[in-house]
Design an enzyme around this catalytic site. Sequence first.
Site, PDB file in Angstrom:
ATOM      1  N   GLU A 152       8.126  25.654  66.150  1.00 34.60           N
ATOM      2  CA  GLU A 152       8.765  26.850  66.696  1.00 34.60           C
ATOM      3  C   GLU A 152       9.647  27.558  65.678  1.00 34.60           C
ATOM      4  OE1 GLU A 152      10.690  27.129  70.402  1.00 34.60           O
ATOM      5  OE2 GLU A 152       9.485  25.559  71.331  1.00 34.60           O
ATOM      6  N   ARG A 153       9.588  28.861  65.716  1.00 35.74           N
ATOM      7  CA  ARG A 153      10.536  29.687  64.952  1.00 35.74           C
ATOM      8  C   ARG A 153      11.943  29.325  65.408  1.00 35.74           C
ATOM      9  NH1 ARG A 153      10.872  36.144  66.125  1.00 35.74           N
ATOM     10  NH2 ARG A 153      11.267  35.299  68.215  1.00 35.74           N
ATOM     11  N   ASN A 179       6.309  31.640  65.528  1.00 34.15           N
ATOM     12  CA  ASN A 179       6.013  30.334  66.119  1.00 34.15           C
ATOM     13  C   ASN A 179       4.559  30.038  65.766  1.00 34.15           C
ATOM     14  OD1 ASN A 179       8.482  30.021  68.027  1.00 34.15           O
ATOM     15  ND2 ASN A 179       7.705  32.069  68.471  1.00 34.15           N
ATOM     16  N   CYS A 188       6.194  24.292  74.212  1.00 33.10           N
ATOM     17  CA  CYS A 188       6.527  25.707  74.001  1.00 33.10           C
ATOM     18  C   CYS A 188       5.736  26.507  75.032  1.00 33.10           C
ATOM     19  CB  CYS A 188       6.157  26.131  72.583  1.00 33.10           C
ATOM     20  SG  CYS A 188       6.511  27.864  72.237  1.00 33.10           S
ATOM     21  N   HIS A 244       3.550  34.734  67.873  1.00 29.54           N
ATOM     22  CA  HIS A 244       2.839  33.455  67.782  1.00 29.54           C
ATOM     23  C   HIS A 244       1.623  33.594  66.866  1.00 29.54           C
ATOM     24  CE1 HIS A 244       5.067  31.416  71.021  1.00 29.54           C
ATOM     25  NE2 HIS A 244       5.206  32.642  71.484  1.00 29.54           N
ATOM     26  N   ASN A 248      11.202  20.205  76.073  1.00 29.29           N
ATOM     27  CA  ASN A 248      11.793  21.362  75.354  1.00 29.29           C
ATOM     28  C   ASN A 248      13.103  21.620  76.087  1.00 29.29           C
ATOM     29  OD1 ASN A 248      10.657  24.807  74.946  1.00 29.29           O
ATOM     30  ND2 ASN A 248      11.870  23.584  73.536  1.00 29.29           N
ATOM     31  N   ASN A 296      18.238  30.194  69.716  1.00 31.11           N
ATOM     32  CA  ASN A 296      17.548  29.010  69.192  1.00 31.11           C
ATOM     33  C   ASN A 296      18.561  28.058  68.571  1.00 31.11           C
ATOM     34  OD1 ASN A 296      14.673  29.515  69.567  1.00 31.11           O
ATOM     35  ND2 ASN A 296      14.818  31.106  67.997  1.00 31.11           N
ATOM     36  N   CYS A 336      11.575  32.845  76.231  1.00 27.13           N
ATOM     37  CA  CYS A 336      11.333  31.397  76.154  1.00 27.13           C
ATOM     38  C   CYS A 336      10.696  30.956  77.472  1.00 27.13           C
ATOM     39  CB  CYS A 336      12.659  30.672  75.927  1.00 27.13           C
ATOM     40  SG  CYS A 336      12.467  28.883  75.899  1.00 27.13           S
ATOM     41  N   GLY A 337       9.472  30.457  77.389  1.00 25.08           N
ATOM     42  CA  GLY A 337       8.729  30.122  78.608  1.00 25.08           C
ATOM     43  C   GLY A 337       9.265  28.888  79.303  1.00 25.08           C
ATOM     44  N   ASN A 338       9.437  27.794  78.562  1.00 29.83           N
ATOM     45  CA  ASN A 338       9.999  26.596  79.198  1.00 29.83           C
ATOM     46  C   ASN A 338      11.426  26.892  79.648  1.00 29.83           C
ATOM     47  OD1 ASN A 338       7.810  24.775  78.833  1.00 29.83           O
ATOM     48  ND2 ASN A 338       8.319  24.639  76.670  1.00 29.83           N
ATOM     49  N   THR A 390       5.821  29.911  75.884  1.00 31.32           N
ATOM     50  CA  THR A 390       5.200  31.139  75.372  1.00 31.32           C
ATOM     51  C   THR A 390       4.050  30.787  74.434  1.00 31.32           C
ATOM     52  OG1 THR A 390       6.890  31.194  73.623  1.00 31.32           O
ATOM     53  CG2 THR A 390       7.242  32.624  75.558  1.00 31.32           C
ATOM     54  N   GLY A 391       4.215  29.657  73.715  1.00 29.35           N
ATOM     55  CA  GLY A 391       3.154  29.213  72.801  1.00 29.35           C
ATOM     56  C   GLY A 391       1.890  28.822  73.548  1.00 29.35           C
TER      57      GLY A 391
HETATM   58  N1  API Z   1      11.676  29.438  69.303  1.00 33.20           N
HETATM   59  C1  API Z   1      11.061  30.552  70.049  1.00 33.20           C
HETATM   60  C2  API Z   1      11.813  30.776  71.374  1.00 33.20           C
HETATM   61  C3  API Z   1      11.608  29.633  72.340  1.00 33.20           C
HETATM   62  C4  API Z   1      10.172  29.584  72.775  1.00 33.20           C
HETATM   63  C5  API Z   1       9.721  28.292  73.421  1.00 33.20           C
HETATM   64  N2  API Z   1      10.699  27.234  73.498  1.00 33.20           N
HETATM   65  C6  API Z   1       9.098  28.556  74.776  1.00 33.20           C
HETATM   66  O1  API Z   1       9.149  27.673  75.640  1.00 33.20           O
HETATM   67  O2  API Z   1       8.510  29.648  74.933  1.00 33.20           O
HETATM   68  C7  API Z   1      11.140  31.836  69.214  1.00 33.20           C
HETATM   69  O3  API Z   1      12.009  31.943  68.343  1.00 33.20           O
HETATM   70  O4  API Z   1      10.329  32.726  69.502  1.00 33.20           O
END
Ligand code: API
Length: 360
Positions: A294-295, A276, A303, A239, A86, A139, A148-150, A305-306
């Site tokens: 992902e959104r 997401n 992801c 999520h 990511n 994004n 964004c966690g990563n 946070t995912g």
């Molecule tokens: N696309 C996600 C943000 C990045 C999250 C993901 N890359 C992670 O590592 O948490 C959103 O619009 O909420």
Amino acid sequence: MDLRTSINLNPLKPYHCRSLTSLKPLQPHHLQLKLFKSNPISTKLTTFISATSMSIEAPPKASNPSFLDQKESGFLRFVKYHGLGNDFILVDNRDSFEPKVTPEQAVKLCDRNFGIGADGVIFAMPGINGTDYSMRIFNSDGSEPEMCGNGVRCFARFIVELENLQGKQSFTVHTGAGLIVPEIQDDGRVRVDMGQPILTASDVPTKLKATKDQAVIKAGLDVEGVTWNVTCVSMGNPHCVTFGTTQSQALQVDNLNLSDLGPKFEHHEVFPARTNTEFVQVFSHSHLKMRVWERGAGATLACGTGACAVVVAAVLEGHSERNCTVDLPGGPLEIEWREEDNHIYMTGPAKVVFYGSVSL
Ligand SMILES: N[C@H](CCC[C@H](N)C(=O)O)C(=O)O
């Protein structure tokens, strides 16, 4: 856009390419590749290379900040990072609360054919309300998520480079999801206190009816005639986690057509801020596998946070314990939803890919 890249990258993983017709194609002469045999700062030797053959070493050590300090007028210096594939363009924005890149420019920079290529652009900004730093992210579609966690793991490694820090370090970071605290571990991975999950339906946000204590847990969601069992969790960003449908409770995630399914969840009318979506397979009570749409970025290799939302949903639905390894296409994350403080802790890698500068 004129892209100059000093490459210190490990072989790039094959990425999905996004085609954006609105962009002017780069001319071959626009792309000036410089291969730095070692730290781009001290290297006098640069080798112009043909695009066909690259034998590339990762930098012997993180570059010191002078690469980023050098100001080339009209050029934006950046460092490309990835967290389990990511990937992000990191920008030193510590001198201002105004992002150096607009959302429209972020779309072009993130394009994998006509730009640098990334899932997003991340800004290291001054602290807010006493935090060490703040982080903002766009994004690849130009939308701005809360967290964004990563990305925050990459952010932490970036700060270590910028500030030339050594050893174990921890920072407070203000984000759209509130206070986030990443800590560099002895093995170089980054452990992040991701805060508490948000379960109240209206705060995720989702219009789905709460099934338990104002939360949406294993509720039915109709997607073009198929009813999916979903649990909705916010990690500051929304999520929708699913382990299967009413017809098939045990997903084989590798068989899913995310390009078809993903947008139908992302833009579903029950998610007013989009969402997401994580599709999860249970290997054991401490081992899960997921794929994500992902959104604002589409199917990504990981992801953060995912993965946190997935463990919360797995615990709430009775599939797993609070300590899990979550396998993503780009690699595993260690997730702990700690009972004592209700915080979620994520541990995983963050790696430099290359350093570059680009004219906006
Ligand atoms: N696309 C996600 C943000 C990045 C999250 C993901 N890359 C992670 O590592 O948490 C959103 O619009 O909420």
